[in-house]
Design an enzyme around this catalytic site. Structure first.
Site, PDB file in Angstrom:
ATOM      1  N   TYR A 135       0.845  -1.196   0.000  1.00 34.28           N
ATOM      2  CA  TYR A 135       0.000   0.000   0.000  1.00 34.28           C
ATOM      3  C   TYR A 135       0.875   1.240   0.000  1.00 34.28           C
ATOM      4  O   TYR A 135       2.054   1.194   0.353  1.00 34.28           O
ATOM      5  CB  TYR A 135      -0.964   0.013   1.188  1.00 34.28           C
ATOM      6  CG  TYR A 135      -0.332   0.349   2.524  1.00 34.28           C
ATOM      7  CD1 TYR A 135      -0.255   1.659   2.978  1.00 34.28           C
ATOM      8  CD2 TYR A 135       0.200  -0.653   3.336  1.00 34.28           C
ATOM      9  CE1 TYR A 135       0.323   1.963   4.205  1.00 34.28           C
ATOM     10  CE2 TYR A 135       0.778  -0.365   4.559  1.00 34.28           C
ATOM     11  CZ  TYR A 135       0.838   0.951   4.991  1.00 34.28           C
ATOM     12  OH  TYR A 135       1.421   1.243   6.203  1.00 34.28           O
ATOM     13  N   CYS A 136       0.260   2.362  -0.405  1.00 34.02           N
ATOM     14  CA  CYS A 136       0.988   3.632  -0.351  1.00 34.02           C
ATOM     15  C   CYS A 136       0.045   4.742   0.107  1.00 34.02           C
ATOM     16  O   CYS A 136      -0.704   4.553   1.071  1.00 34.02           O
ATOM     17  CB  CYS A 136       1.701   3.940  -1.666  1.00 34.02           C
ATOM     18  SG  CYS A 136       0.675   3.899  -3.147  1.00 34.02           S
ATOM     19  N   ARG A 137       0.049   5.888  -0.548  1.00 31.69           N
ATOM     20  CA  ARG A 137      -0.635   7.073  -0.003  1.00 31.69           C
ATOM     21  C   ARG A 137      -2.144   7.026  -0.140  1.00 31.69           C
ATOM     22  O   ARG A 137      -2.873   7.424   0.762  1.00 31.69           O
ATOM     23  CB  ARG A 137      -0.101   8.329  -0.690  1.00 31.69           C
ATOM     24  CG  ARG A 137       1.344   8.617  -0.346  1.00 31.69           C
ATOM     25  CD  ARG A 137       1.931   9.674  -1.254  1.00 31.69           C
ATOM     26  NE  ARG A 137       3.336   9.933  -0.901  1.00 31.69           N
ATOM     27  CZ  ARG A 137       4.266  10.260  -1.773  1.00 31.69           C
ATOM     28  NH1 ARG A 137       3.954  10.368  -3.057  1.00 31.69           N
ATOM     29  NH2 ARG A 137       5.511  10.470  -1.366  1.00 31.69           N
ATOM     30  N   CYS A 146      -2.117   6.757  -5.876  1.00 35.86           N
ATOM     31  CA  CYS A 146      -0.679   6.654  -5.613  1.00 35.86           C
ATOM     32  C   CYS A 146      -0.095   5.513  -6.439  1.00 35.86           C
ATOM     33  O   CYS A 146      -0.549   4.366  -6.344  1.00 35.86           O
ATOM     34  CB  CYS A 146      -0.431   6.434  -4.127  1.00 35.86           C
ATOM     35  SG  CYS A 146       1.314   6.233  -3.705  1.00 35.86           S
ATOM     36  N   MET A 200      -3.269   4.951   2.565  1.00 38.78           N
ATOM     37  CA  MET A 200      -3.228   5.469   3.932  1.00 38.78           C
ATOM     38  C   MET A 200      -4.237   6.578   4.165  1.00 38.78           C
ATOM     39  O   MET A 200      -4.795   6.703   5.260  1.00 38.78           O
ATOM     40  CB  MET A 200      -1.812   5.964   4.250  1.00 38.78           C
ATOM     41  CG  MET A 200      -1.518   6.043   5.732  1.00 38.78           C
ATOM     42  SD  MET A 200      -1.605   4.408   6.512  1.00 38.78           S
ATOM     43  CE  MET A 200      -2.131   4.864   8.165  1.00 38.78           C
TER      44      MET A 200
END
Length: 217
Positions: free
Chosen positions: A175-177, A181, A205
């Protein structure tokens, strides 16, 4: 002041927020600040812009009270003024995606071909059963500011050299932003190309925080 004039003043005050948002670069700043507070220098590096340009955009956001600051020595740190600002940014993104076909075209051009993904609900269930390794591929400073509990931090630019840090017998969920993303997409492509079973979290996130799910720091 008459009723008509008073109403005009009211709506002009409301428009201060929309005017502050009327820039792709300022929306990108909100996207970054939703991950945690940053200095102007850090934001300029992340956006590949001059300090003066980023500072001007931040001042526009600050005049609308969308961002706040704190001083630590000689450095000034910027942060979102509240969770409601993150929610507003997410809503702008959603409305644009629903009503502007060009957004989807631009999204595909930026993120590339889709990769397999899991929802937040699926991820929580698999974490509870110990069936998955959660991988945070954001920069280390964003991980430190807040991450999914139990997630392993390996920034995307280090991932190829640190595959040995990942369990070989579990699926990996990166996962990222947020939903727009590219880091998690690229991580899944790299992992699957190296023979590792991997999927990405469908969003990131930003959405995790807005759903009021646990966050570790």
């Amino acid at each position: 002041m008459g009723e008509r004039a008073a109403k005009t003043v009211l709506f002009e005050q409301l428009a201060r927020v929309s005017k502050a948002l009327a820039s792709g670069k300022r929306l990108e700043l909100l996207d970054l600040l939703a991950q945690g507070e940053r200095t102007v220098e850090a934001l300029a590096r992340a956006m590949e812009l001059r300090l003066s340009t980023v500072s001007a955009h931040l001042q526009t956001l600050k005049r609308a009270n969308l961002v706040a600051t704190r001083r630590a020595g000689t450095k000034i740190y910027y942060r979102l003024a509240g969770v409601d600002v993150a929610a507003l940014y997410a809503l702008v993104r959603t409305v644009a995606g629903e009503h502007l076909s060009d957004v989807e075209t631009a999204r595909i051009a930026y993120l590339g071909p889709d990769t397999e993904h899991v929802t937040r609900e699926e991820l929580l269930e698999r974490v509870r059963s110990g069936e998955v390794t959660v991988l945070d591929v954001r920069p280390a400073e964003e991980y430190a500011a807040g991450h999914i509990p139990g997630a392993l931090s390996i920034p995307l630019d280090e991932l190829a050299e640190r595959l040995g840090d990942l369990p070989a017998d579990q699926e990996i969920v990166a996962y990222c932003r947020g939903a727009y993303c590219v880091l998690a997409y690229d991580a899944v492509r790299l992992l699957t190309a190296r023979g590792r079973p991997a999927r990405r979290l469908a969003d990131g996130m930003l959405e995790w925080r807005l759903a009021d799910l646990p966050v570790a720091t």
